[in-house]
Design a protein around this motif. Sequence first.
Motif, PDB file in Angstrom:
ATOM      1  N   ARG A   4       0.854  -1.188   0.000  1.00  0.00           N
ATOM      2  CA  ARG A   4       0.000   0.000   0.000  1.00  0.00           C
ATOM      3  C   ARG A   4       0.888   1.235   0.000  1.00  0.00           C
ATOM      4  O   ARG A   4       1.796   1.355   0.825  1.00  0.00           O
ATOM      5  N   ARG A  30       2.784  -3.720  14.706  1.00  0.00           N
ATOM      6  CA  ARG A  30       1.679  -4.567  14.267  1.00  0.00           C
ATOM      7  C   ARG A  30       2.147  -5.685  13.333  1.00  0.00           C
ATOM      8  O   ARG A  30       1.332  -6.404  12.749  1.00  0.00           O
ATOM      9  N   GLU A 204      -4.715   5.745  15.526  1.00  0.00           N
ATOM     10  CA  GLU A 204      -5.852   5.944  14.623  1.00  0.00           C
ATOM     11  C   GLU A 204      -5.372   6.168  13.197  1.00  0.00           C
ATOM     12  O   GLU A 204      -5.997   5.690  12.236  1.00  0.00           O
ATOM     13  N   ASP A 207      -4.505   2.927  11.667  1.00  0.00           N
ATOM     14  CA  ASP A 207      -5.708   2.212  11.224  1.00  0.00           C
ATOM     15  C   ASP A 207      -6.106   2.643   9.812  1.00  0.00           C
ATOM     16  O   ASP A 207      -6.523   1.820   8.996  1.00  0.00           O
ATOM     17  N   LEU A 208      -5.984   3.935   9.512  1.00  0.00           N
ATOM     18  CA  LEU A 208      -6.303   4.416   8.176  1.00  0.00           C
ATOM     19  C   LEU A 208      -5.362   3.830   7.131  1.00  0.00           C
ATOM     20  O   LEU A 208      -5.764   3.519   6.013  1.00  0.00           O
ATOM     21  N   VAL A 210      -3.773   0.950   7.306  1.00  0.00           N
ATOM     22  CA  VAL A 210      -3.958  -0.491   7.146  1.00  0.00           C
ATOM     23  C   VAL A 210      -5.296  -0.823   6.511  1.00  0.00           C
ATOM     24  O   VAL A 210      -5.398  -1.715   5.657  1.00  0.00           O
ATOM     25  N   VAL A 211      -6.351  -0.110   6.906  1.00  0.00           N
ATOM     26  CA  VAL A 211      -7.696  -0.395   6.399  1.00  0.00           C
ATOM     27  C   VAL A 211      -7.998   0.550   5.251  1.00  0.00           C
ATOM     28  O   VAL A 211      -8.050   1.771   5.446  1.00  0.00           O
ATOM     29  N   PRO A 212      -8.190   0.046   4.040  1.00  0.00           N
ATOM     30  CA  PRO A 212      -8.432   0.926   2.902  1.00  0.00           C
ATOM     31  C   PRO A 212      -9.687   1.771   3.094  1.00  0.00           C
ATOM     32  O   PRO A 212     -10.743   1.245   3.450  1.00  0.00           O
ATOM     33  N   PRO A 213      -9.592   3.096   2.879  1.00  0.00           N
ATOM     34  CA  PRO A 213     -10.775   3.950   2.952  1.00  0.00           C
ATOM     35  C   PRO A 213     -11.647   3.758   1.723  1.00  0.00           C
ATOM     36  O   PRO A 213     -11.221   3.139   0.751  1.00  0.00           O
TER      37      PRO A 213
END
Length: 229
Positions: A4, A30, A204, A207-208, A210-213
């Motif tokens: 990513r 992580r 936070e 988290d953005l 790692v997790v695709p928006p």
Amino acid sequence: MVARLVVLEGLDGAGKNTLTTALVAELASRGLSVGRLAFPRYGTLHADLAADALHGGQAGTADSPHAMALLFAMDRHAALGELAQLGSTHDVVLLDRYVASNAAYTAARLGPDRESEVVEWIGTLEFDRLGLPVPDLQILLDTPVELAARRAGSREAADPARVRDRYERDAELQAATGRVYRRLAAAGWRSPWRVIGADPHVRELADLVVVPPPAAAPHPGPSGRPGKV
């Protein structure tokens, strides 16, 4: 790219380097492998020519917004192999500045009447013609101009070798660049964006990363309408 590709954008003195370091540590905790690169890549040909110009050298090259934009674009083009290597060997690649910085600073120098033209030119040049990979996420560290200026000044005072360049000393340019950045983010220029404050919560933010928006509309222009950029 397999990894990513995430970009941190912001003004000079916004705190991008500090945030990138903290974010790398959080992602590593992580279990993620993180590659890191900053633009301009000082110590390489095009970046050093740009730096010299911004400190008064190169026969007035810095007087031309387009000439400076081309130097920064060629610096990124020269890094294509390095970007590909990082992208193939890591889970995440974090970039401290990328193509949007060129669009924001160049548009700010040329003024609002030419913003759409400049943003389209930069996007077409760097992503389409030079083949730079499009980010998966662009994060704007929206630090107030006054705070960013104080940080840049403190950095200069602490390190005599770190003299602020023409862009860094121009308060009006920094303010105008911040406004362009915010419009690019609001339009979701070329990829999803997130805007964060001067003191973000690193967990936070991780988290953005790692997790695709949610996906942005394809190739929106700075006005938010679909365009050619």
